[in-house]
Design a protein around this motif. Structure first.
Motif, PDB file in Angstrom:
ATOM      1  N   UNK A   1       0.927  -1.203  -0.042  1.00 15.92           N
ATOM      2  CA  UNK A   1       0.020  -0.004   0.066  1.00 15.92           C
ATOM      3  C   UNK A   1       0.777   1.347  -0.205  1.00 15.92           C
ATOM      4  N   UNK A   2       0.679   2.166  -0.781  1.00 13.68           N
ATOM      5  CA  UNK A   2       1.218   3.509  -0.691  1.00 13.68           C
ATOM      6  C   UNK A   2       1.346   3.979   0.608  1.00 13.68           C
ATOM      7  N   UNK A   3       2.567   4.748   1.157  1.00 16.90           N
ATOM      8  CA  UNK A   3       2.598   5.503   2.338  1.00 16.90           C
ATOM      9  C   UNK A   3       2.253   6.814   2.396  1.00 16.90           C
ATOM     10  N   UNK A   4       1.125   7.160   3.171  1.00 15.60           N
ATOM     11  CA  UNK A   4       0.581   8.647   2.966  1.00 15.60           C
ATOM     12  C   UNK A   4       1.521   9.573   4.022  1.00 15.60           C
TER      13      UNK A   4
ATOM     14  N   UNK B   1       5.035   9.023  -6.682  1.00 18.43           N
ATOM     15  CA  UNK B   1       4.003   9.545  -5.833  1.00 18.43           C
ATOM     16  C   UNK B   1       2.904  10.072  -6.669  1.00 18.43           C
ATOM     17  N   UNK B   2       1.765  10.138  -5.868  1.00 14.28           N
ATOM     18  CA  UNK B   2       0.694  10.756  -6.447  1.00 14.28           C
ATOM     19  C   UNK B   2      -0.003  11.537  -5.297  1.00 14.28           C
ATOM     20  N   UNK B   3      -1.038  12.354  -5.698  1.00 12.94           N
ATOM     21  CA  UNK B   3      -1.624  13.175  -4.543  1.00 12.94           C
ATOM     22  C   UNK B   3      -3.068  12.391  -4.612  1.00 12.94           C
ATOM     23  N   UNK B   4      -3.571  12.383  -3.199  1.00 13.44           N
ATOM     24  CA  UNK B   4      -4.798  11.849  -2.910  1.00 13.44           C
ATOM     25  C   UNK B   4      -5.885  12.537  -3.635  1.00 13.44           C
TER      26      UNK B   4
ATOM     27  N   UNK C   1      -8.020  14.679  -1.266  1.00 14.50           N
ATOM     28  CA  UNK C   1      -7.436  15.756  -0.295  1.00 14.50           C
ATOM     29  C   UNK C   1      -6.054  15.851  -0.915  1.00 14.50           C
ATOM     30  N   UNK C   2      -5.851  17.153  -1.744  1.00 15.07           N
ATOM     31  CA  UNK C   2      -4.325  17.236  -1.939  1.00 15.07           C
ATOM     32  C   UNK C   2      -3.230  17.655  -0.819  1.00 15.07           C
ATOM     33  N   UNK C   3      -3.876  17.581   0.348  1.00 14.68           N
ATOM     34  CA  UNK C   3      -2.736  17.690   1.525  1.00 14.68           C
ATOM     35  C   UNK C   3      -2.171  16.392   1.614  1.00 14.68           C
ATOM     36  N   UNK C   4      -2.431  15.530   0.984  1.00 17.45           N
ATOM     37  CA  UNK C   4      -2.082  14.091   1.219  1.00 17.45           C
ATOM     38  C   UNK C   4      -1.177  13.678   0.070  1.00 17.45           C
ATOM     39  N   UNK C   5      -0.061  13.361   0.332  1.00 18.34           N
ATOM     40  CA  UNK C   5       0.838  12.627  -0.696  1.00 18.34           C
ATOM     41  C   UNK C   5       1.276  11.249  -0.482  1.00 18.34           C
ATOM     42  N   UNK C   6       1.202  10.586  -1.559  1.00 23.82           N
ATOM     43  CA  UNK C   6       0.881   8.990  -1.361  1.00 23.82           C
ATOM     44  C   UNK C   6       2.137   8.455  -2.119  1.00 23.82           C
ATOM     45  N   UNK C   7       3.242   7.963  -1.397  1.00 23.98           N
ATOM     46  CA  UNK C   7       4.453   7.485  -1.870  1.00 23.98           C
ATOM     47  C   UNK C   7       4.362   6.021  -1.957  1.00 23.98           C
ATOM     48  N   UNK C   8       5.100   5.559  -3.331  1.00 23.36           N
ATOM     49  CA  UNK C   8       4.918   4.080  -3.576  1.00 23.36           C
ATOM     50  C   UNK C   8       6.099   3.723  -4.230  1.00 23.36           C
TER      51      UNK C   8
END
Length: 540
Positions: A347-350, A380-383, A386-393
């Motif tokens: 799972x991506x890390x938020x 990376x992607x943005x949720x 909610x663009x305050x949340x960065x998702x790292x993969x």
């Protein structure tokens, strides 16, 4: 004889003895008294009288008593206004007052609940009721059932169950009931000594104690078909209590923070809220609050509307990009109390920031694992919500610790303002065996039916929401779940809007039915298979 000062102590002792005799107190010592108070029929107003129009009713008991919570426990059906209940010696006196007039040819029931208790051990008088009739006979029919919450199916205590001879829908709002009862802790009710007839039945959590549905916040239940009471008994009635949808209202507008507009509502607006403007903005929501971020160089107008006829117009201050650097504080990681304690390997890390972000320059980002010096690539992607949340993969390694560093200028916010300080954070990736999986198999014979479902641990936000429609067989798999006690909420989505809809008394619409399936406890490193027969859950 002339009294002297030396006689005062003796006089005080005598007065104390007299006071003790006049004021009963609970004795101490000896075995516990478990016997409830009983009525002394020879010294009480006779029960079950006909052609009786009392002003006061006296019930005398065989021991000293006390009265507790009389306002809630002592109820008279049909309801009377202005009556009082008090203690005098060993007697309970009900004064019917002069505010109301007793009806003709009606059987009245005074129920005392657990209000009357003995003085020593608070044992309540058992099944204490006083019945009389203003006519020539005592009515003897009964109606019983249960009131439950429409969504949770949990019993509702202290709800009023109301019976009306007037069958008009408006009677619930305009008249007091002809008979009524109150639910106990199990949501059960019993209305006794009812005369034969046809009645409208409703339930109410009466906020203002006037026996009428006259507040939008009051919870209600109703049965579309009337209840017909004859000499033979009828099955128990089940009533589903709900609160009608409150009209959407804007409770607070806050534009004090530069570039942010906070809109707080009286309830969660859901997807019924429509925002219209020519400006571009980002949007996020938490429960009953909507957040907007914008880049408008000039003040602008925002139009709000909903399908509950709510409409409003707001004037929003400007947020020119040229002022962003001076107006905004440092871009940084946000404190998150709800971060997962276990991180699933697939799972991506938020990572949450204090405001919306737009770009991550991976050339200014370093990611390392454990003590290894090698730099690891990542995406990376943005949720999307909610663009305050960065998702790292990336392919995370179980049991590994990861260390992330974002150099100055490595990440930019929605306005293009980069971070000034170096940002550092770390996290651990858990083993797969510390998680569990749930596999659902759904079956139905009706391909036109629609269902909205939520998987959650009770009291916590859903871990998954999904819909079933247009099929008779469906499989849903959820992997990487934290161990715990899960439940599946299944909503019979009659209007196919993907959410639960409450009822409406004005349109005589019942709330959508919900079944909550409590699942077997999910353990770590465990696969849970769940078969759900939708037809059996929603039998008419």
């Amino acid at each position: 004889m002339k009294m002297t000062f030396r006689h005062f102590p003796l006089l005080l002792v005598l007065l104390g003895c007299l006071w003790q005799c006049a004021n009963p107190i609970a004795p101490t010592g000896g075995p516990r008294d478990e016997t409830p108070p009983r009525i002394d029929t020879l010294r009480s107003t006779p029960n079950l009288q006909t052609n009786f129009r009392p002003r006061t009713i006296t019930l005398t008991f065989d021991e000293w008593i006390k009265l507790q919570d009389a306002n809630q426990q002592v109820i008279i059906s049909p309801p009377l206004q202005g009556y009082t209940t008090k203690i005098k010696g060993k007697s309970v006196i009900v004064d019917l007052g002069t505010k109301d007039t007793l009806r003709n040819n009606v059987t009245y029931v005074i129920q005392f609940g657990t209000a009357v208790k003995d003085l020593t051990e608070s044992n309540p008088a058992e099944d204490l009721r006083f019945v009389f009739s203003t006519g020539p006979f005592i009515d003897s029919l009964e109606l019983q059932g249960q009131v439950v919450d429409a969504y949770t199916e949990e019993p509702v205590k202290e709800a009023l169950v109301l019976l009306y001879e007037n069958l008009a829908d408006s009677v619930f709002r305009t008249e007091r009931p002809f008979y009524f009862g109150r639910t106990n802790a199990q949501g059960l009710f019993l209305i006794s000594n009812v005369r034969a007839g046809t009645y409208k039945i409703t339930a109410l959590v009466d906020a203002d104690a006037n026996y009428r549905f006259n507040q939008v916040t009051e919870k209600i239940a109703f049965r579309a078909a009337p209840v017909v009471l004859r000499e033979d008994s009828i099955p128990a009635i089940s009533l589903r209590l709900f609160q009608e949808q409150l009209p959407l209202q804007l409770a607070e507008v806050d534009s004090s923070e530069w570039r942010q507009l906070k809109l707080a509502f009286n309830r969660a607006p859901g997807d019924e809220l429509t925002l219209s403007t020519t400006e571009t903005y980002l949007r996020a929501a938490t429960l009953d609050t909507v957040y907007l971020w914008h880049q408008a160089p000039q003040p602008w107008t925002l139009f709000l509307a909903s399908d509950t006829l709510f409409y409003d117009t707001l004037r929003v201050p400007a947020a020119p990009l040229a002022a962003a650097t001076a107006a905004l504080d440092s871009l940084r990681f946000a404190k998150t109390s709800g971060s997962p304690t276990l991180n699933y390997p697939s799972r991506p890390y938020p990572i949450r920031f204090n405001r919306p972000v737009s770009q991550l320059d991976t050339n200014r980002v370093t990611l390392r694992k454990d003590t290894f010096p090698e730099l690891l690539p990542l995406t990376w992607t943005l949720d999307s919500t909610d663009h305050r949340l960065l998702l790292l993969n990336r392919p995370w390694t179980e049991k590994a610790n990861y260390f992330l560093t974002i150099a100055p200028g490595g990440i930019a916010d929605y306005w293009g303002v980069p971070n000034v300080d170096t940002l550092r954070t770390s996290w651990n990736i858990s083993e797969r065996k510390r998680f569990g999986n749930i596999d659902f198999q759904f079956s139905s014979t009706d391909s036109t039916a629609s269902y909205a479902l939520r998987l959650l641990v009770k009291g916590k936000p859903p871990v998954a929401t999904f819909r079933l429609r247009g099929t008779t067989q469906y499989q849903a798999q959820f992997t990487g779940l934290l161990p715990g006690d899960y439940q599946l909420e299944i909503i019979e989505d009659r209007n196919d809007n993907g959410r639960w809809d409450t009822g409406s008394y004005a349109t005589q619409r019942q709330p959508e039915r919900v079944v909550i399936r409590i699942l077997e406890t999910l353990r770590a490193n465990w696969d849970l298979d769940v078969a759900v027969d939708l037809d059996s859950l929603f039998q008419d």
